[in-house]
Design an enzyme around this catalytic site. Structure first.
Site, mmCIF file in Angstrom:
data_model
loop_
_atom_site.group_PDB
_atom_site.id
_atom_site.type_symbol
_atom_site.label_atom_id
_atom_site.label_comp_id
_atom_site.label_asym_id
_atom_site.label_seq_id
_atom_site.Cartn_x
_atom_site.Cartn_y
_atom_site.Cartn_z
ATOM 1 N N TYR A 255 -44.200 -22.160 -54.785
ATOM 2 C CA TYR A 255 -43.936 -22.751 -55.911
ATOM 3 C C TYR A 255 -44.654 -23.687 -56.805
ATOM 4 O O TYR A 255 -44.712 -24.857 -56.708
ATOM 5 C CB TYR A 255 -42.941 -23.687 -55.338
ATOM 6 C CG TYR A 255 -41.372 -23.378 -54.897
ATOM 7 C CD1 TYR A 255 -40.389 -21.912 -55.642
ATOM 8 C CD2 TYR A 255 -40.857 -23.255 -53.430
ATOM 9 C CE1 TYR A 255 -39.946 -21.492 -54.262
ATOM 10 C CE2 TYR A 255 -40.107 -22.700 -52.845
ATOM 11 C CZ TYR A 255 -39.594 -21.304 -53.211
ATOM 12 O OH TYR A 255 -38.289 -21.029 -52.671
ATOM 13 N N HIS A 256 -46.063 -23.152 -55.891
ATOM 14 C CA HIS A 256 -47.455 -23.485 -56.774
ATOM 15 C C HIS A 256 -47.880 -22.532 -57.950
ATOM 16 O O HIS A 256 -49.007 -22.474 -57.360
ATOM 17 C CB HIS A 256 -47.764 -24.132 -55.919
ATOM 18 C CG HIS A 256 -48.007 -25.201 -54.418
ATOM 19 N ND1 HIS A 256 -48.140 -25.350 -53.840
ATOM 20 C CD2 HIS A 256 -46.884 -26.205 -54.693
ATOM 21 C CE1 HIS A 256 -47.818 -25.856 -52.815
ATOM 22 N NE2 HIS A 256 -46.958 -26.437 -53.824
ATOM 23 N N TYR A 257 -46.794 -22.657 -59.015
ATOM 24 C CA TYR A 257 -47.286 -21.530 -59.798
ATOM 25 C C TYR A 257 -48.053 -22.001 -61.016
ATOM 26 O O TYR A 257 -48.020 -23.089 -61.594
ATOM 27 C CB TYR A 257 -46.982 -20.788 -60.887
ATOM 28 C CG TYR A 257 -44.934 -20.868 -60.193
ATOM 29 C CD1 TYR A 257 -45.089 -19.769 -59.412
ATOM 30 C CD2 TYR A 257 -43.683 -21.961 -60.380
ATOM 31 C CE1 TYR A 257 -43.808 -19.406 -58.123
ATOM 32 C CE2 TYR A 257 -42.508 -21.191 -58.908
ATOM 33 C CZ TYR A 257 -43.086 -20.164 -58.043
ATOM 34 O OH TYR A 257 -41.928 -19.918 -56.872
#
Length: 563
Positions: free
Chosen positions: A503-505
């Site tokens: 979830y570190h886009y």
């Protein structure tokens, strides 16, 4: 029909009328829903800036916009913060995932990992990802990171003041930022156990005190230490010990938006999706945004909203490129396939999607967790070669759950070469785009990831957690039958079974490819900006929350300060 029945029908009809007029556009006083097809309610007419997205970036932008004296309208797709109470609970991160505060999407099948799909969790609430994430607040490896991306004006020394001024920590009293953070106490039995387990496996990396962020400012990011979390905690002294007695999640909404929600220059539209941006005939100036908004009964309406000075897209690395492509700004071949008129051929929009491949396994802990903290028992960053002088490429984080005392062990590969992409599914803005995270599309990532995973397994065995059937043990699938005897195959099997997005886009509207780092403008336009994690050329080593706050504050000073 009796009078009582008539009265009941009247009451029901009255309640329906009231419910249908419930607010979708708030400024803290429950403004009524937009009227008319052109957003021509005087409350929303002609702001100086329209900010699209109310996450970490949009919240900082709104606060900065007001501080510079401008009138701003923030458009947020998600629900009101008060509509989902669980987001305020520090220990409620797990519960949030099944609430109305999130949207769940399945990724494009990954041909590199046996067509595995992952679940993407997107925020559907004001505050964005800061309202639903795991609350870890880490500066990341900013010294090495900004040296590597090598962008003029964005050196470590250029950005450091912005990182420092984001947070309010007892360990950094000279910097009073908006985001209150709390660090795990070094005397916490869960951290003591974590420390002992780490030291046995990594004798060469050092403990970072008083917390990971403060210590890293004095040199060297690799190490382990008490994590800081975005939780506002109240303590009472008992003897020589500070004992936490209450706490709540410190989201971007609470830190930045809530204090200014009643400001006369602030307007906030909730449950409102920006479908696209419209441009002038020359295709150089953004004129307005088309908005689909929803009342509390679920009815949709459309409107248009203009801005005097500029339109800022801050919808995040997954949704900002969607809006650009729906507007005709993106790869011409892809837009032509869908019949979208091309305003500007920008091949890099939606490309270079970076993330952190993560394996999450769940155990049963021995020491109970708290109901008033984020329950991050510890985190550590290191290089898989166990060299404290090497840039870290792997991390382990332990996230506890209050009540059942489950322990999620996050094994995070932080330095991948692989990249993914985002494409439109159709011309309908309501359709979720196609997300391809691209994990392990570059096979060079497999070796370091496997070695790092092996190290974390050694840490876990030292913690003596209790395995949970179906949630802990790696089972060799039929297509990797001998995975137990090979490190690489074992990691691939673990990822196939327990793999997640980090979830570190980042990267989908990157600096120097899509966005001018000196202005925040999308190349070729004079008033269309992008400010969010999508401008990072790659994912920083660590969580992206604090970094997004920091770069947004720097870009906000550039945008609003140069008018």
């Amino acid at each position: 029909m009796t009078s009582s029945i008539v009265l009941k029908f009247f009451l029901i009809a009255t309640l329906l009328v009231i419910a249908n007029s419930l607010p979708a556009c708030h400024n803290g006083q429950f403004l009524k829903i937009n009227k008319g097809p052109n957003c021509d309610d005087a409350k929303y007419e002609n702001p100086d800036y329209v900010i699209v997205g109310g996450g970490a970036a949009g919240s900082v932008l709104l606060d900065k916009c007001i501080s510079y004296g401008y009138k701003c309208t923030l458009i947020e797709r998600g629900i009101d913060y008060e509509d989902e109470q669980v987001v305020s609970q520090p220990s409620g991160s797990g519960l949030v995932q099944s609430s109305n505060a999130v949207l769940l999407t399945t990724t494009y099948p990954n041909s590199n990992i046996f067509n595995k799909t992952l679940v993407i969790t997107e925020p559907n609430i004001i505050g964005g990802s800061t309202s639903i994430n795991g609350e870890i607040s880490v500066f990341t490896d900013i010294e090495n990171f900004f040296e590597e991306i090598s962008i003029p004006g964005w050196s470590y020394l250029d950005v450091l003041p912005y990182y420092l001024n984001v947070t309010n920590s007892v360990n950094r009293p000279s910097h009073q930022g908006a985001v209150d953070v709390t660090n795990t106490l070094v005397t916490d039995p869960k951290y003591v156990a974590f420390k002992a387990a780490i030291q046995q496996v990594f004798p060469n990396i050092h403990e970072k005190l008083p917390d990971m962020n403060t210590a890293s400012l004095n040199g060297g990011f690799p190490g382990y230490g008490p994590p800081e979390t975005s939780v506002k905690t109240s303590f009472i002294p008992i003897g020589d010990t500070q004992v936490p007695v209450s706490g709540f999640r410190e989201s971007a909404y609470r830190a930045y938006i809530h204090p200014i929600r009643n400001h006369p220059n602030v307007r906030i539209m909730l449950r409102s999706r920006v479908d696209k941006v419209a441009f002038d005939k020359c295709g150089e100036t953004a004129k307005k945004v088309f908005v689909t908004y929803q009342n509390y009964q679920g009815s949709d309406s459309q409107c248009e909203l203009k801005a005097k000075k500029g339109i800022i897209l801050s919808a995040g690395a997954l949704r900002t490129p969607q809006i650009l492509m729906q507007s005709g700004v993106g790869p011409a071949d892809h837009l032509n396939e869908l019949g979208i008129p091309v305003v500007s051929d920008m091949p890099d929009v939606g490309q270079h999607l970076d993330d952190h491949p993560t394996v999450v396994r769940t155990f049963l802990g021995i020491i109970p967790d708290s109901s008033i903290s984020a329950n991050i028992d510890g985190h550590a960053y290191w290089n898989h070669l166990d060299d404290p002088n090497k840039v870290p490429n792997w991390s382990i984080q332990i996230s506890g759950f209050y009540g059942p005392n489950f322990k999620n062990i996050l094994n995070v590969y932080m330095d991948q070469m692989s990249r993914g992409w985002i494409k439109l599914r159709s011309t309908d803005p309501a359709d979720t785009p196609i997300f391809n995270l691209g994990h392990f599309s570059d096979l060079e990532d497999v070796g370091p990831a496997s070695l790092g995973f092996n190290k974390t397994n050694q840490v876990i065995s030292n913690l003596q957690y209790i395995p949970i059937p179906g949630l802990t043990d790696v089972v060799c699938p039929s297509f990797i039958p001998n995975c137990q005897s090979n490190l690489t195959e074992y990691y691939m099997a673990a990822y196939y079974q327990f793999g997640y997005s980090g979830y570190h886009y980042t990267g989908t509207c990157a600096f120097e490819k899509v966005v001018d780092p000196n202005t925040g403008l999308v190349y070729g336009f004079d008033n269309l900006y992008v400010v969010d994690a999508s401008v990072f050329p790659k994912a920083p080593r660590g969580n992206t929350q604090i970094g997004t706050y920091a770069i947004s504050a720097k870009l906000a000073d550039i945008i609003f300060g140069c008018q």
